[in-house]
Design a protein around this motif. Structure first.
Motif, short mmCIF file in Angstrom:
data_model
loop_
_atom_site.label_atom_id
_atom_site.label_comp_id
_atom_site.label_asym_id
_atom_site.label_seq_id
_atom_site.Cartn_x
_atom_site.Cartn_y
_atom_site.Cartn_z
N VAL A 28 7.68 17.25 -42.54
CA VAL A 28 6.25 17.58 -42.40
C VAL A 28 5.69 18.08 -43.73
O VAL A 28 4.60 17.67 -44.16
CB VAL A 28 6.03 18.63 -41.28
N TYR A 40 -0.42 14.60 -38.50
CA TYR A 40 -0.30 14.85 -37.06
C TYR A 40 1.18 14.91 -36.67
O TYR A 40 2.00 14.14 -37.19
CB TYR A 40 -1.02 13.75 -36.27
N VAL A 41 1.51 15.83 -35.78
CA VAL A 41 2.90 15.99 -35.33
C VAL A 41 2.89 15.96 -33.80
O VAL A 41 2.16 16.74 -33.17
CB VAL A 41 3.52 17.32 -35.82
N ILE A 45 7.10 20.71 -33.96
CA ILE A 45 8.14 20.07 -34.79
C ILE A 45 9.51 20.64 -34.46
O ILE A 45 10.50 19.93 -34.35
CB ILE A 45 7.81 20.18 -36.31
N ALA A 60 -1.00 20.75 -40.83
CA ALA A 60 -0.40 19.96 -39.74
C ALA A 60 -1.19 20.20 -38.46
O ALA A 60 -1.64 21.31 -38.18
CB ALA A 60 1.05 20.37 -39.53
N PHE A 62 -0.79 19.68 -34.38
CA PHE A 62 0.20 19.41 -33.34
C PHE A 62 -0.48 18.88 -32.10
O PHE A 62 -1.44 19.49 -31.61
CB PHE A 62 1.02 20.67 -33.04
N VAL A 76 4.16 12.39 -37.30
CA VAL A 76 5.58 12.75 -37.35
C VAL A 76 6.05 13.02 -35.93
O VAL A 76 5.40 13.74 -35.17
CB VAL A 76 5.79 14.02 -38.22
N SER A 78 8.65 14.88 -33.46
CA SER A 78 9.36 16.16 -33.58
C SER A 78 10.88 15.97 -33.59
O SER A 78 11.40 14.90 -33.27
CB SER A 78 8.97 17.10 -32.44
#
Length: 313
Positions: A28, A40-41, A45, A60, A62, A76, A78
Motif C-alpha cells: 500500500v 483503494y484497498v 489491509i 488509502a 478502505f 489493493v 488485503s
C-alpha cells in the motif's frame, strides 16, 4: 510507586508483525508513493486500527464493495485474500490491481484449486465471516464445507467422501485446530491433509511464545485489535493456561486494576500489531510502577516475501 502495581514486564519473543503483514503494508505504501493518492484497498489491509488509520492519513481509502472504486483506479487486495468472484469483478471493472494476499494464504488457495480440478471436495476449519475464510471458500463455487468446532464436524455433509481434503484458516489456535482436525480424521479417515499444516509459522511461533510466557507471569497483555483473529487466539491461549489475559488496541485501553497485586506482567502482540504500540504499552506499565523489562528468548524470524511486480520505486 504503588506496592500493588506490577514490578516487572516480560516481553514475548517473537511478537508483532509477521512477513505477510510487513509485505501487505509495504504494498500500500509503495502504491501510494508510485501512483499517488488515493489508493483503494478492499477490506482492512491487516486487522489493526492503528495501521489502517495511518494508511488512511497517507491517502488509502478502505472499501468493502468494488462499486465504490472509480474506473481505472489502483486497487489493493488485503492480506486476507479474496474470492474468485471479487478478482473477476476487479478485472471486469478495469482496476489496476496489486494483490497483498499473504503468500501463505495464497498457498492454501493454490492447493484448493489444484485438488478441485482432481474432483476433491473440502472441509475448511475456520471462523465463519472472517475475510480469509470467505476468500478461501470463494475459490470455488461449491464443494467447501466450513467447520468451526468439533460439533460442526459431526454435522457436516459433503456430497461424497472418496475425494475429500481438509484446509485450515492460517490464524487459528494451533491446539484448537488440531482437535478439530483429529475429529475430521476420525469421521473421514481417508481425508487428504496438506503436506505442511496451513496454520502459518507466525501464528504458531506467537502461540508457542505465549505458552512459555504464561508460565512465568501473573497476567498477559496482548496488543491487537478486536478484529484480529491471531491476536484473539493469543489472549484465549493465556486464559486457557490459567493466566488473566487482556487485549488492548492501544496503551490507553490498559486498566491499572489488571496489574494490581501482580508482580510480573507478560506482554505480546498479534501479527498485525506494530512495535510502536508495544512500546507505548511498555511506557504505560512503567508509568504505573514497573521498574524492569526483560525479553524472553525465542525463535528469530527471518521470513521475507517478495513484493508484486510493478511496485519498485
Amino acid at each position: 510507586m504503588s506496592a500493588a502495581a506490577a514490578k516487572e514486564i516480560l516481553l514475548a519473543e517473537p511478537r508483532g508483525f509477521c512477513a505477510g503483514v510487513d509485505r501487505a503494508i509495504e504494498i500500500v505504501e509503495r502504491a501510494l508513493a508510485k501512483f499517488g493518492a488515493p489508493i483503494y484497498v478492499r477490506h482492512e489491509i491487516v486487522h489493526n486500527t492503528y495501521v489502517v488509520n495511518d494508511l488512511k492519513s497517507k491517502g488509502a481509502i478502505f472499501i468493502e464493495d468494488l462499486a465504490e472504486v472509480p474506473p481505472g483506479a489502483t486497487l489493493v487486495f488485503s492480506a486476507h485474500g479474496v474470492s474468485k468472484a471479487v478478482q473477476e469483478e476487479a478485472r471486469q471493472r478495469g482496476f489496476h490491481v496489486f494483490d497483498a494476499t499473504c503468500p501463505l494464504v495464497t498457498k492454501v488457495h493454490v492447493e484448493v484449486a489444484k485438488l478441485a480440478r482432481e474432483g476433491y471436495e473440502f472441509i475448511m476449519i475456520g471462523h465463519k465471516g472472517h475475510p480469509e475464510v470467505e476468500g478461501t471458500m470463494g475459490q470455488l463455487e461449491s464443494g467447501i464445507h466450513l467447520v468451526e468446532d468439533i460439533d460442526d464436524v459431526a454435522r457436516v455433509q459433503p456430497g461424497q467422501t472418496e475425494k475429500l481434503a481438509v484446509v485450515t484458516q492460517t490464524t487459528l489456535s494451533v491446539d484448537d485446530a488440531a482437535g478439530i482436525a483429529a475429529a475430521v480424521r476420525q469421521r473421514f479417515p481417508a481425508i487428504r491433509e496438506p503436506k505442511q499444516q496451513d496454520i502459518c509459522y507466525a501464528t504458531q511461533n506467537r502461540q508457542d511464545a505465549v505458552k512459555v510466557l504464561s508460565q512465568q507471569v501473573e497476567v498477559v497483555i496482548v496488543v491487537g485489535s478486536p478484529t484480529s483473529s491471531n491476536s484473539n487466539r493469543l489472549a484465549e491461549l493465556a486464559r486457557k493456561l490459567g493466566v488473566d489475559s487482556y487485549m488492548v488496541d492501544s496503551a490507553d485501553e490498559l486498566q491499572p486494576e489488571w496489574l494490581q497485586g501482580k508482580v510480573r506482567v507478560g506482554l505480546t502482540a498479534g501479527a498485525s500489531a506494530p512495535e510502536l504500540l508495544v512500546n507505548q504499552v511498555i511506557e504505560r506499565i512503567r508509568a504505573l510502577g514497573a521498574v524492569s523489562l526483560q525479553r524472553m528468548d525465542g525463535v528469530e524470524e527471518t521470513m521475507k516475501f517478495p513484493l508484486p511486480k510493478g511496485l519498485k520505486l
